[in-house]
Design an enzyme around this catalytic site. Structure first.
Site, PDB file in Angstrom:
ATOM      1  CE  LYS A 192      34.078 -13.375  -9.861  1.00  0.00           C
ATOM      2  NZ  LYS A 192      33.786 -12.724  -8.565  1.00  0.00           N
TER       3      LYS A 192
ATOM      4  CE  LYS B  97      27.567 -15.279  -1.695  1.00  0.00           C
ATOM      5  NZ  LYS B  97      27.198 -14.743  -3.018  1.00  0.00           N
TER       6      LYS B  97
ATOM      7  CG  HIS C 106      44.789  -4.744  -9.174  1.00  0.00           C
ATOM      8  ND1 HIS C 106      46.145  -4.657  -8.961  1.00  0.00           N
ATOM      9  CD2 HIS C 106      44.228  -3.779  -8.394  1.00  0.00           C
ATOM     10  CE1 HIS C 106      46.395  -3.680  -8.105  1.00  0.00           C
ATOM     11  NE2 HIS C 106      45.247  -3.140  -7.738  1.00  0.00           N
TER      12      HIS C 106
ATOM     13  CG  HIS D 211      32.276   1.937 -17.323  1.00  0.00           C
ATOM     14  ND1 HIS D 211      33.572   1.849 -17.799  1.00  0.00           N
ATOM     15  CD2 HIS D 211      32.147   3.194 -16.812  1.00  0.00           C
ATOM     16  CE1 HIS D 211      34.192   3.013 -17.607  1.00  0.00           C
ATOM     17  NE2 HIS D 211      33.346   3.842 -17.012  1.00  0.00           N
TER      18      HIS D 211
ATOM     19  CB  SER E 113      23.339  -1.413 -12.457  1.00  0.00           C
ATOM     20  OG  SER E 113      24.044  -1.457 -13.689  1.00  0.00           O
TER      21      SER E 113
ATOM     22  CB  SER F  44      31.962 -10.956 -11.603  1.00  0.00           C
ATOM     23  OG  SER F  44      31.565 -10.111 -10.543  1.00  0.00           O
TER      24      SER F  44
ATOM     25  CB  SER G  65      38.884  -0.613 -21.120  1.00  0.00           C
ATOM     26  OG  SER G  65      39.293   0.278 -22.139  1.00  0.00           O
TER      27      SER G  65
END
Length: 556
Positions: free
Chosen positions: A145, A181, A250, A264, A268, A436, A448
């Protein structure tokens, strides 16, 4: 939080340096002394004292990957004996030492680095060759990741360093990923949207051809100069080519728009994680006593270097909870206001003008914003911003590393000497990878958060209030009408059940709080005082070591 935390921290801070020896040279004591005698790489020690002195005269611009390896070495040297002691095998002490040192040598290097060059046709008809890189530091957990950044400063060394940081970052916050990365060596401002889409989609194909992207292999995310748009292009490219038969296609990337399987709170997340990380240490009275400060945000001022995604959201949450932002710095200039800067007004100004320079409710700040007078300094820009050249000029009592690698090892030593608390990058900016992880799980589950329980929780809360009201009426009667049961404001806000954003924010806050407690316990356990960076590395090393040791080593 811990009864004897203040006493132990003070003792650790005092013990980290012994009295000065003859000639004014301080000798490192305790675990720090081990740093001079054990190594976990093939690099030779300094040839002589003269060579070491000559090295000190050089500019403080260390190799980024070597810098991260140095921090790793410092943590490994402290924890090695404890790892040997905790081994429950029938091996001899010598064999146990060899096993521990062997696994530490396995953890440290970067496992894979992919270098890519590919052509694109510019809008004006010219052809250009684009260079890109993807580094996978560790596969002790899969998938790997790490973000993808677009910058002319991208190099093999940089992606290796950032990939290794991701391994330790994920371990610190208990996210089951290996570190990776990627970087594409371009200035995105010099390309049209069409050209950027070409570059992003072609880079995705090249990664897929070499097995460097996939839901269970390697999952990129946004980083410098990339965002939801680029992640959407990556997801679409992979899902319509290499992953066209994979129902989880996905999940090959996170940081996507909601319509493409995003979550959601992801935009931020890193800034919100910075806020929670600072909060967990600022509210701890024992640490604040050592720094000569009071717990909480009420009387704290802060300065941010870098008003990008991380800096902006960090500023927003700190402002919301009572801290005052007095300065913001960017490449093209810095601004200052002793009465505070409103984050929403500054954000609107930057969106309209493309810069913070000229913001009408602040004056220009002359000088280095890192050396300004504040309680909390948040470097949220590039690497190696605080060096031995300016570390002694920093006036803040707390340095919160919103960026990756903003402080050199030499600067880190100076901050420890000056009793400045550094909240390290591998903990503080882990909010992004934490959320993430939530997005990746959402994509694999194909539902969800909150969808299956939202209505049930809402109905249960209403029935609870009705049950209380009926119980009161049975006990006291209804002579003057129904007995009203009025929920508190906090309960009223939650009565309808938790939305996906509520669940994400709660999960992030819990993750940052739990990880902070682990770092504090480790700092006490190894008598590290204010050296939170080493405590965080020790935590990461212990966790990664455990995975390698218990999984066993194959093909050796």
């Amino acid at each position: 939080m811990y009864r004897y935390l203040g006493e132990l921290l003070a003792r650790g801070a005092a013990a980290s340096l012994t009295p000065a020896a003859e000639g004014g040279v301080q000798r490192l004591g305790g675990p720090a002394a081990l740093h001079q005698c054990r190594r976990y790489s093939s690099e030779p020690p300094p040839a002589s004292a003269a060579a070491a002195a000559a090295a000190c005269d050089q500019p403080d611009d260390p190799n980024f990957f070597t810098m991260v390896e140095g921090f790793f070495d410092r943590g490994a040297k402290i924890v090695e004996d404890k790892l040997v002691e905790d081994l429950r095998t029938r091996e001899s002490d010598e064999q146990k030492h060899k096993r521990v040192r062997g696994i530490l040598k396995i953890i440290k290097p970067c496992n894979h680095v992919l270098s890519i060059s590919f052509p694109i046709k510019r809008d004006n008809g010219e052809w250009e060759v684009i260079d890109g890189y993807r580094a996978q530091h560790s596969q002790h957990r899969t998938p790997c990741k790490g973000g993808i950044r677009y910058s002319l400063d991208v190099s093999v060394d940089e992606v290796k360093a950032l990939a290794s940081l991701m391994t330790y970052k994920c371990a610190v916050v208990d996210v089951p990923f290996g570190g990776a990365k990627a970087g594409v060596k371009i200035n995105p401002k010099m390309y049209s949207d069409t050209e950027l889409e070409k570059i992003t989609r072609r880079f995705t194909i090249e990664l897929a051809k070499k097995g460097f992207i996939g839901p269970g292999i390697d999952v990129p995310a946004p980083d410098m100069s990339t965002g939801e748009r680029e992640m959407s292009w990556i997801a679409d490219t992979y899902a319509t080519t290499m992953g066209h038969q994979d129902i989880n296609a996905h999940a090959c990337v996170t940081g996507k728009p909601i319509s493409q399987g995003g979550i959601h709170g992801r935009i931020s997340a890193t800034g919100r994680g910075v806020f929670h990380g600072i909060e967990n240490f600022v509210k701890e009275a024992s640490y604040m006593t050592i720094l000569g400060m009071t717990p909480g945000f009420g009387d704290k001022t802060f300065v941010i270097q870098g008003f990008g995604n991380v800096g902006m959201h960090s500023m927003r949450y700190l402002h919301r909870y009572g801290a005052k932002c007095v300065g913001v710095g960017e490449l093209d200039g810095s601004i200052w206001n002793d009465d505070g800067i409103d984050p929403k007004e500054l954000e609107d100004y930057k969106l309209a003008n493309g810069t913070i320079v000229g913001f009408p409710k602040a004056r220009p700040y002359e000088g280095n914003i890192l050396e300004s007078d504040c309680h909390i300094l948040i470097p949220a820009a590039g690497e190696k911003q605080i060096t031995k050249n300016n570390a002694r000029k920093v006036k803040a009592k707390i340095i919160a590393e919103g960026a990756n690698g903003p402080m050199t090892p030499e600067a880190d030593k100076i901050c420890k000497e000056r009793k400045i608390m550094v909240i390290p990058d591998l903990y503080l900016n882990a909010g992004g990878v934490t959320v993430s992880y939530f997005e990746w799980l959402k994509n694999l589950n194909h539902v969800s958060y909150g969808r299956l329980t939202f209505k049930y929780e809402r109905d249960s809360n209403y029935h609870l209030l009705m049950s209380v009201q009926e119980s009161l009426e049975r006990k006291f009667g209804k002579h003057d009408g129904a007995i009203p049961v009025v929920p508190t404001a906090e309960f009223q806000a939650r009565i309808a059940g938790a939305s996906e954003k509520d669940i994400v924010h709660s999960g992030l806050a819990y993750t940052m709080e739990r990880s902070a407690k682990q770092i504090m316990r480790t700092a006490i356990k190894y008598n590290l005082g204010l050296d939170l960076r080493t405590a965080a590395y020790v935590n990461a090393i212990e966790k990664v070591f455990k995975v390698y040791n218990e999984a066993g080593l194959t093909f050796t």
